[in-house]
Design a protein around this motif. Structure first.
Motif, mmCIF file in Angstrom:
data_model
loop_
_atom_site.group_PDB
_atom_site.id
_atom_site.type_symbol
_atom_site.label_atom_id
_atom_site.label_comp_id
_atom_site.label_asym_id
_atom_site.label_seq_id
_atom_site.Cartn_x
_atom_site.Cartn_y
_atom_site.Cartn_z
ATOM 1 N N LYS A 220 33.402 37.377 36.495
ATOM 2 C CA LYS A 220 32.653 37.086 35.384
ATOM 3 C C LYS A 220 32.767 38.388 34.513
ATOM 4 N N ALA A 221 32.297 38.567 33.201
ATOM 5 C CA ALA A 221 32.035 39.797 32.460
ATOM 6 C C ALA A 221 31.171 40.531 32.897
ATOM 7 N N ALA A 222 31.320 42.018 32.780
ATOM 8 C CA ALA A 222 30.295 42.833 33.085
ATOM 9 C C ALA A 222 30.120 44.007 32.161
ATOM 10 N N LYS A 223 29.165 44.407 31.652
ATOM 11 C CA LYS A 223 28.916 45.787 31.000
ATOM 12 C C LYS A 223 29.026 46.886 31.915
ATOM 13 N N ALA A 224 29.464 48.154 31.520
ATOM 14 C CA ALA A 224 29.388 49.261 32.103
ATOM 15 C C ALA A 224 28.003 49.629 32.699
ATOM 16 N N GLY A 225 28.051 50.034 34.154
ATOM 17 C CA GLY A 225 27.011 50.040 34.709
ATOM 18 C C GLY A 225 26.588 49.019 35.489
ATOM 19 N N GLN A 226 26.857 47.743 35.121
ATOM 20 C CA GLN A 226 26.308 46.414 35.711
ATOM 21 C C GLN A 226 27.197 46.280 36.777
ATOM 22 N N VAL A 227 26.701 45.723 37.863
ATOM 23 C CA VAL A 227 27.509 45.224 39.104
ATOM 24 C C VAL A 227 28.525 44.464 38.632
ATOM 25 N N ALA A 228 29.708 44.380 38.988
ATOM 26 C CA ALA A 228 30.950 43.567 38.603
ATOM 27 C C ALA A 228 31.329 43.149 40.023
ATOM 28 N N ASN A 229 31.459 41.668 39.856
ATOM 29 C CA ASN A 229 32.076 41.045 41.234
ATOM 30 C C ASN A 229 33.381 40.943 40.848
ATOM 31 N N VAL A 230 34.311 41.386 41.739
ATOM 32 C CA VAL A 230 35.700 41.326 41.730
ATOM 33 C C VAL A 230 36.253 40.402 42.974
ATOM 34 N N GLY A 231 37.341 39.523 42.779
ATOM 35 C CA GLY A 231 37.907 38.688 43.712
ATOM 36 C C GLY A 231 39.056 39.150 43.840
ATOM 37 N N THR A 232 39.523 39.004 45.120
ATOM 38 C CA THR A 232 40.858 39.218 45.768
ATOM 39 C C THR A 232 40.984 37.770 46.528
ATOM 40 N N GLY A 233 42.481 37.957 47.015
ATOM 41 C CA GLY A 233 42.834 36.757 47.638
ATOM 42 C C GLY A 233 43.619 35.841 46.798
ATOM 43 N N THR A 234 43.386 34.573 47.136
ATOM 44 C CA THR A 234 44.260 33.695 46.350
ATOM 45 C C THR A 234 42.834 32.768 45.618
ATOM 46 N N PHE A 235 42.914 32.686 44.530
ATOM 47 C CA PHE A 235 42.090 31.747 43.657
ATOM 48 C C PHE A 235 42.609 31.648 42.330
ATOM 49 N N LYS A 236 42.257 30.716 41.583
ATOM 50 C CA LYS A 236 42.976 30.141 40.162
ATOM 51 C C LYS A 236 41.717 30.515 38.959
ATOM 52 N N MET A 237 42.474 30.950 38.067
ATOM 53 C CA MET A 237 41.477 31.331 36.782
ATOM 54 C C MET A 237 42.111 30.488 35.424
ATOM 55 N N PHE A 238 41.306 30.028 34.737
ATOM 56 C CA PHE A 238 41.829 29.552 33.227
ATOM 57 C C PHE A 238 41.897 30.735 32.453
ATOM 58 N N TYR A 239 43.226 31.036 32.104
ATOM 59 C CA TYR A 239 43.615 32.370 31.699
ATOM 60 C C TYR A 239 43.490 32.105 29.994
ATOM 61 N N ASN A 240 44.796 31.455 29.631
ATOM 62 C CA ASN A 240 45.031 31.135 28.239
ATOM 63 C C ASN A 240 46.292 29.872 28.251
ATOM 64 N N THR A 241 46.182 29.288 27.123
ATOM 65 C CA THR A 241 47.191 28.096 27.052
ATOM 66 C C THR A 241 48.433 28.639 26.494
ATOM 67 N N GLY A 242 49.624 28.122 26.543
ATOM 68 C CA GLY A 242 50.622 28.564 26.063
ATOM 69 C C GLY A 242 51.703 29.445 26.756
ATOM 70 N N LEU A 243 51.145 29.563 28.218
ATOM 71 C CA LEU A 243 51.811 30.471 29.006
ATOM 72 C C LEU A 243 53.168 29.581 29.606
ATOM 73 N N THR A 244 54.118 30.391 30.287
ATOM 74 C CA THR A 244 55.296 29.923 30.774
ATOM 75 C C THR A 244 55.250 29.643 32.454
ATOM 76 N N LYS A 245 54.998 28.271 32.594
ATOM 77 C CA LYS A 245 54.922 27.916 34.078
ATOM 78 C C LYS A 245 56.004 28.531 35.004
ATOM 79 N N ASP A 246 55.352 29.106 36.165
ATOM 80 C CA ASP A 246 56.047 29.864 37.166
ATOM 81 C C ASP A 246 56.396 31.201 36.947
ATOM 82 N N ALA A 247 55.762 31.577 35.502
ATOM 83 C CA ALA A 247 56.131 33.045 35.139
ATOM 84 C C ALA A 247 55.067 33.929 36.089
#
Length: 135
Positions: free
Chosen positions: A65-92
């Motif tokens: 999620k978004a976090a402001k400087a100084g706030q706790v930010a949760n960072v994910g590693t491993g395998t998970f999916k994100m909705f990033y943006n449309t118009g991307l090239t499949k398998d890129a």
């Protein structure tokens, strides 16, 4: 180098968020959701930067999620999916970009390892492939 723009409403998919390994530290700067980050020497999340082959180019994970400087930010590693943006090239493959906190669809000087892959171009879905370096 082609920067892959992140949508203003980028987010982690709810059905895969539970599979992310989550590490929490303060944000060293303002971070948008789904930003590739590394952990600095002061134990703060910073935006990755692929301009050189150094610690700044090592993607430790992505902000859940978004976090402001100084706030706790949760960072994910491993395998998970994100909705990033449309118009991307499949398998890129996606790499750390020369612009801090952004992704590229080609390798950069520092961003030589694949950190995510486009799995559904129509929905703008990418899947992370970083294992993370948890401390």
């Amino acid at each position: 180098m082609a920067q892959v723009d992140r949508s203003a409403d980028a987010s982690v998919t709810s059905e895969t968020a539970m599979y992310a390994n989550i590490t929490s530290y303060p944000a060293g700067t303002d971070l948008a959701a789904c930003t590739p980050v590394y952990l600095d020497a002061n134990y703060k999340w910073q935006k990755t930067n692929g301009t050189a082959a150094n610690a700044l180019a090592i993607c430790w994970g992505f902000t859940l999620k978004a976090a402001k400087a100084g706030q706790v930010a949760n960072v994910g590693t491993g395998t998970f999916k994100m909705f990033y943006n449309t118009g991307l090239t499949k398998d890129a493959n996606l790499y750390v970009h020369n612009v801090a906190g952004e992704l590229s669809d080609v390798a950069t000087v520092g961003g030589t390892k694949v950190v995510a892959k486009v799995i559904d171009a129509q929905r703008g879905l990418i899947q992370t492939v970083v294992s993370g370096m948890l401390v």
